[in-house]
Scaffold this motif. Structure first.
Motif, PDB file in Angstrom:
ATOM      1  N   ASN A  25      15.790  10.156 -17.604  1.00 37.22           N
ATOM      2  CA  ASN A  25      16.802  11.197 -17.370  1.00 37.22           C
ATOM      3  C   ASN A  25      16.368  12.153 -16.274  1.00 37.22           C
ATOM      4  O   ASN A  25      17.144  12.525 -15.399  1.00 37.22           O
ATOM      5  N   SER A  26      15.108  12.558 -16.329  1.00 32.98           N
ATOM      6  CA  SER A  26      14.607  13.515 -15.354  1.00 32.98           C
ATOM      7  C   SER A  26      14.655  12.927 -13.937  1.00 32.98           C
ATOM      8  O   SER A  26      15.109  13.572 -12.986  1.00 32.98           O
ATOM      9  N   ALA A  27      14.204  11.666 -13.795  1.00 30.12           N
ATOM     10  CA  ALA A  27      14.189  11.043 -12.469  1.00 30.12           C
ATOM     11  C   ALA A  27      15.607  10.813 -11.953  1.00 30.12           C
ATOM     12  O   ALA A  27      15.900  11.059 -10.777  1.00 30.12           O
ATOM     13  N   VAL A  28      16.498  10.366 -12.829  1.00 30.97           N
ATOM     14  CA  VAL A  28      17.886  10.114 -12.405  1.00 30.97           C
ATOM     15  C   VAL A  28      18.563  11.420 -12.003  1.00 30.97           C
ATOM     16  O   VAL A  28      19.292  11.474 -11.005  1.00 30.97           O
ATOM     17  N   THR A  29      18.290  12.484 -12.758  1.00 36.94           N
ATOM     18  CA  THR A  29      18.852  13.790 -12.396  1.00 36.94           C
ATOM     19  C   THR A  29      18.412  14.180 -10.993  1.00 36.94           C
ATOM     20  O   THR A  29      19.206  14.662 -10.177  1.00 36.94           O
ATOM     21  N   GLY A  30      17.134  13.934 -10.684  1.00 37.93           N
ATOM     22  CA  GLY A  30      16.620  14.245  -9.348  1.00 37.93           C
ATOM     23  C   GLY A  30      17.303  13.405  -8.277  1.00 37.93           C
ATOM     24  O   GLY A  30      17.639  13.899  -7.198  1.00 37.93           O
ATOM     25  N   LEU A  31      17.513  12.120  -8.547  1.00 34.30           N
ATOM     26  CA  LEU A  31      18.172  11.235  -7.576  1.00 34.30           C
ATOM     27  C   LEU A  31      19.618  11.659  -7.332  1.00 34.30           C
ATOM     28  O   LEU A  31      20.120  11.580  -6.208  1.00 34.30           O
ATOM     29  N   ILE A  32      20.282  12.120  -8.386  1.00 38.89           N
ATOM     30  CA  ILE A  32      21.675  12.574  -8.222  1.00 38.89           C
ATOM     31  C   ILE A  32      21.702  13.889  -7.447  1.00 38.89           C
ATOM     32  O   ILE A  32      22.510  14.079  -6.530  1.00 38.89           O
ATOM     33  N   ARG A  33      20.764  14.773  -7.794  1.00 39.22           N
ATOM     34  CA  ARG A  33      20.737  16.082  -7.134  1.00 39.22           C
ATOM     35  C   ARG A  33      20.497  15.940  -5.625  1.00 39.22           C
ATOM     36  O   ARG A  33      21.064  16.676  -4.821  1.00 39.22           O
ATOM     37  N   THR A  34      19.655  14.970  -5.245  1.00 38.99           N
ATOM     38  CA  THR A  34      19.361  14.799  -3.813  1.00 38.99           C
ATOM     39  C   THR A  34      20.367  13.898  -3.109  1.00 38.99           C
ATOM     40  O   THR A  34      20.213  13.582  -1.928  1.00 38.99           O
ATOM     41  N   GLY A  35      21.398  13.453  -3.833  1.00 43.37           N
ATOM     42  CA  GLY A  35      22.481  12.712  -3.209  1.00 43.37           C
ATOM     43  C   GLY A  35      22.212  11.238  -3.005  1.00 43.37           C
ATOM     44  O   GLY A  35      22.987  10.554  -2.326  1.00 43.37           O
ATOM     45  N   ARG A  36      21.117  10.724  -3.555  1.00 43.26           N
ATOM     46  CA  ARG A  36      20.803   9.312  -3.327  1.00 43.26           C
ATOM     47  C   ARG A  36      21.520   8.402  -4.322  1.00 43.26           C
ATOM     48  O   ARG A  36      21.710   7.221  -4.061  1.00 43.26           O
ATOM     49  N   VAL A  37      21.853   8.949  -5.463  1.00 45.42           N
ATOM     50  CA  VAL A  37      22.545   8.171  -6.494  1.00 45.42           C
ATOM     51  C   VAL A  37      23.784   8.951  -6.914  1.00 45.42           C
ATOM     52  O   VAL A  37      23.765  10.186  -6.970  1.00 45.42           O
ATOM     53  N   VAL A  38      24.859   8.209  -7.175  1.00 47.03           N
ATOM     54  CA  VAL A  38      26.079   8.865  -7.667  1.00 47.03           C
ATOM     55  C   VAL A  38      26.466   8.254  -9.013  1.00 47.03           C
ATOM     56  O   VAL A  38      26.138   7.099  -9.303  1.00 47.03           O
ATOM     57  N   ILE A  51       0.849  -1.190   0.000  1.00 47.61           N
ATOM     58  CA  ILE A  51       0.000   0.000   0.000  1.00 47.61           C
ATOM     59  C   ILE A  51       0.881   1.236   0.000  1.00 47.61           C
ATOM     60  O   ILE A  51       1.764   1.373   0.842  1.00 47.61           O
ATOM     61  N   ILE A  52       0.640   2.121  -0.924  1.00 44.73           N
ATOM     62  CA  ILE A  52       1.294   3.416  -0.860  1.00 44.73           C
ATOM     63  C   ILE A  52       0.471   4.229   0.140  1.00 44.73           C
ATOM     64  O   ILE A  52      -0.751   4.187   0.122  1.00 44.73           O
ATOM     65  N   PRO A  53       1.101   4.949   1.060  1.00 44.19           N
ATOM     66  CA  PRO A  53       0.359   5.664   2.107  1.00 44.19           C
ATOM     67  C   PRO A  53      -0.859   6.400   1.559  1.00 44.19           C
ATOM     68  O   PRO A  53      -0.738   7.222   0.673  1.00 44.19           O
ATOM     69  N   SER A  54      -2.025   6.105   2.132  1.00 48.18           N
ATOM     70  CA  SER A  54      -3.259   6.565   1.523  1.00 48.18           C
ATOM     71  C   SER A  54      -3.557   8.042   1.762  1.00 48.18           C
ATOM     72  O   SER A  54      -4.061   8.714   0.881  1.00 48.18           O
ATOM     73  N   ASP A  55      -3.234   8.551   2.970  1.00 41.66           N
ATOM     74  CA  ASP A  55      -3.579   9.942   3.215  1.00 41.66           C
ATOM     75  C   ASP A  55      -2.417  10.870   2.876  1.00 41.66           C
ATOM     76  O   ASP A  55      -2.398  12.013   3.239  1.00 41.66           O
ATOM     77  N   GLU A  56      -1.442  10.315   2.187  1.00 38.47           N
ATOM     78  CA  GLU A  56      -0.331  11.133   1.742  1.00 38.47           C
ATOM     79  C   GLU A  56      -0.017  10.647   0.328  1.00 38.47           C
ATOM     80  O   GLU A  56       0.941   9.905   0.098  1.00 38.47           O
ATOM     81  N   PRO A  57      -0.891  10.991  -0.649  1.00 32.86           N
ATOM     82  CA  PRO A  57      -0.773  10.399  -1.974  1.00 32.86           C
ATOM     83  C   PRO A  57       0.626  10.611  -2.562  1.00 32.86           C
ATOM     84  O   PRO A  57       1.203  11.680  -2.428  1.00 32.86           O
ATOM     85  N   VAL A  58       1.156   9.553  -3.142  1.00 30.45           N
ATOM     86  CA  VAL A  58       2.469   9.641  -3.746  1.00 30.45           C
ATOM     87  C   VAL A  58       2.290   9.941  -5.235  1.00 30.45           C
ATOM     88  O   VAL A  58       1.693   9.163  -5.957  1.00 30.45           O
ATOM     89  N   PRO A  59       2.802  11.087  -5.703  1.00 27.59           N
ATOM     90  CA  PRO A  59       2.642  11.417  -7.114  1.00 27.59           C
ATOM     91  C   PRO A  59       3.293  10.363  -7.997  1.00 27.59           C
ATOM     92  O   PRO A  59       4.251   9.700  -7.587  1.00 27.59           O
ATOM     93  N   ALA A  60       2.789  10.239  -9.248  1.00 32.36           N
ATOM     94  CA  ALA A  60       3.290   9.223 -10.169  1.00 32.36           C
ATOM     95  C   ALA A  60       4.788   9.376 -10.388  1.00 32.36           C
ATOM     96  O   ALA A  60       5.528   8.398 -10.461  1.00 32.36           O
ATOM     97  N   ARG A  61       5.262  10.643 -10.458  1.00 25.22           N
ATOM     98  CA  ARG A  61       6.696  10.825 -10.732  1.00 25.22           C
ATOM     99  C   ARG A  61       7.549  10.324  -9.570  1.00 25.22           C
ATOM    100  O   ARG A  61       8.667   9.847  -9.759  1.00 25.22           O
ATOM    101  N   ASP A  62       7.002  10.398  -8.319  1.00 30.05           N
ATOM    102  CA  ASP A  62       7.741   9.880  -7.169  1.00 30.05           C
ATOM    103  C   ASP A  62       7.805   8.359  -7.211  1.00 30.05           C
ATOM    104  O   ASP A  62       8.822   7.762  -6.862  1.00 30.05           O
ATOM    105  N   ARG A  63       6.707   7.741  -7.639  1.00 31.72           N
ATOM    106  CA  ARG A  63       6.723   6.278  -7.751  1.00 31.72           C
ATOM    107  C   ARG A  63       7.729   5.846  -8.805  1.00 31.72           C
ATOM    108  O   ARG A  63       8.458   4.880  -8.631  1.00 31.72           O
TER     109      ARG A  63
END
Ligand SMILES: [Zn+2]
Length: 387
Positions: free
Chosen positions: A46-59, A2-14
């Motif tokens: 590309n967009s998602a990977v750029t976000g992951l690199i920017r937030t330091g989760r992926v190198v 279950i993705i948290p129901s009262d805190e909807p996760v946007p499609a781009r986050d999934r």
């Protein structure tokens, strides 16, 4: 899952999380491989990977050799999860329900699941079920076991020994060390805490208690407990049982209903989901029992019951607020999430009974995270274990 129901996760986050786990597991370690593995467009990847690199989760960790016959051009960059990026687990043992969640190294929730079961009477089975649920969730996401787990227990834990310590409230758990039991089952670091204290932590970090250093959190569910954050620190008391307010006497006696602790007239015999449902069912003889909930009712009779229960709680909390001088009282659990009849009544009653100066500096609000506060707090606690 279950993705948290009262805190909807946007499609781009999934999408981002899906890509992150492919990278982390080594299943796809370049942008091209991610496109191939997911069928997503290159621009989305590309967009998602750029976000992951920017937030330091992926190198970006060098270059991945291209295969023979793959053409010329710049070699693909290898993507790796950032060192230290961990997966953490959370377990919330309710009296009759187990909820679990997985989060990233910062405690941000990725996915959760739950099962209805008898937690109070079957401690070992409940812990087995919780671990199976957590491992099953990790399996669904395609990742290994979490690096650390924190669990909320619906009863008092002795902070000196880690043992559940109340024979009257949680009988089958008494003498058990939940952290050790969970650690042994999961093969990972585990921490156990009173559930309401984790609720307080969740609300202070990510819910209605944000910005407050003195938080009085109430978990009003099948049982009734409180979690305290005083001067910015979790407060457990001398032996760990601070906040066990469910078994104090209702102001005025509360009709003297028998309580599971053996006494009569405890606050929990009035302010708990079971007690409230019993009253609502009594006043709605024509409605099937399983159709009745504590959620904000459409009819005046149920609203009156919720208001009366809220007033009882507000009366009882006034003296605690006079003593502790919190800046926010957060109402969690199913009753906290039931709607304005309950919450407004707690506020009015508390402000009437408390010292004016106590009430003047006090917000009384429902939990911002709803019934998920404990699970979110457990994720935060597990992330601290990793750090
Ligand atoms: Zn009691």
């Amino acid at each position: 899952m279950i993705i948290p129901s009262d805190e909807p996760v946007p499609a781009r986050d999934r999408t981002r999380e899906r890509l992150y786990y492919l990278i982390r597991s080594g299943a796809a370690t370049s942008r091209s491989a991610l496109v191939e593995a997911t069928g997503l467009s290159r621009s989305t990847v590309n967009s998602a990977v750029t976000g992951l690199i920017r937030t330091g989760r992926v190198v970006e960790a060098g270059e991945e050799p291209k295969g023979v016959g793959s053409g010329s051009g710049r070699p693909a960059t290898t993507l790796r999860a950032a060192p230290g990026e961990a997966i953490v687990g959370a377990i919330d043992f309710g009296h009759d329900r187990i909820a679990v969640a997985l989060g990233d190294g910062t405690g941000q929730c990725i996915a959760e699941d739950s099962v209805d079961t008898d937690v109070d009477l079957r401690a070992h089975e409940a812990m087995d079920q919780a671990c199976e649920l957590l491992i099953g969730l990790a399996g669904t996401l395609g990742i290994g076991a979490p690096s650390a787990v924190a669990a909320g227990i619906p009863g008092p834990l002795d902070s000196r020994t880690g043992l559940v310590c109340s024979a009257t409230i949680l009988s089958s758990w008494v003498g058990l060390n939940p952290a050790e039991e969970l650690s042994r089952r999961l093969g990972t670091a585990a921490h156990a805490e009173n559930d309401a204290l984790l609720g307080a932590l969740g609300e202070q970090r990510l819910g209605a208690g944000r910005g407050h250093s003195n938080v009085f959190y109430i978990r009003a569910t099948a049982g009734l407990g409180a979690g305290l954050i005083l001067d910015g620190r979790l407060y457990r008391g001398a032996t760990g049982i601070a906040g066990e307010i469910g078994h104090t006497a209702v102001p005025g006696g509360g009709g003297g209903e028998p309580c599971r602790c053996g006494r009569r007239g405890c606050l929990e015999t009035v302010v708990s989901v079971g007690a409230v449902l019993q009253r609502i069912r009594h006043s709605h003889p024509g409605v099937a029992p399983d159709e009745i909930t504590v959620s904000q009712p459409a009819d005046a009779v149920t609203a009156r019951i919720m208001a009366e229960v809220g007033a009882t709680l507000g009366d009882a909390l006034a003296m605690f607020c006079n003593l502790l001088n919190p800046s926010v009282l957060v109402l969690g659990g199913e009753l906290g999430a039931s709607g304005p009849s309950f919450v407004d009544s707690v506020r009015m009653s508390l402000l009437r009974e408390a010292q004016p100066a106590t009430g003047a500096g006090l917000d009384v609000v429902p939990a911002g995270l709803g019934v998920r506060a404990e699970l979110v707090g457990a994720l935060q606690a597990a992330a601290e274990l990793v750090r």
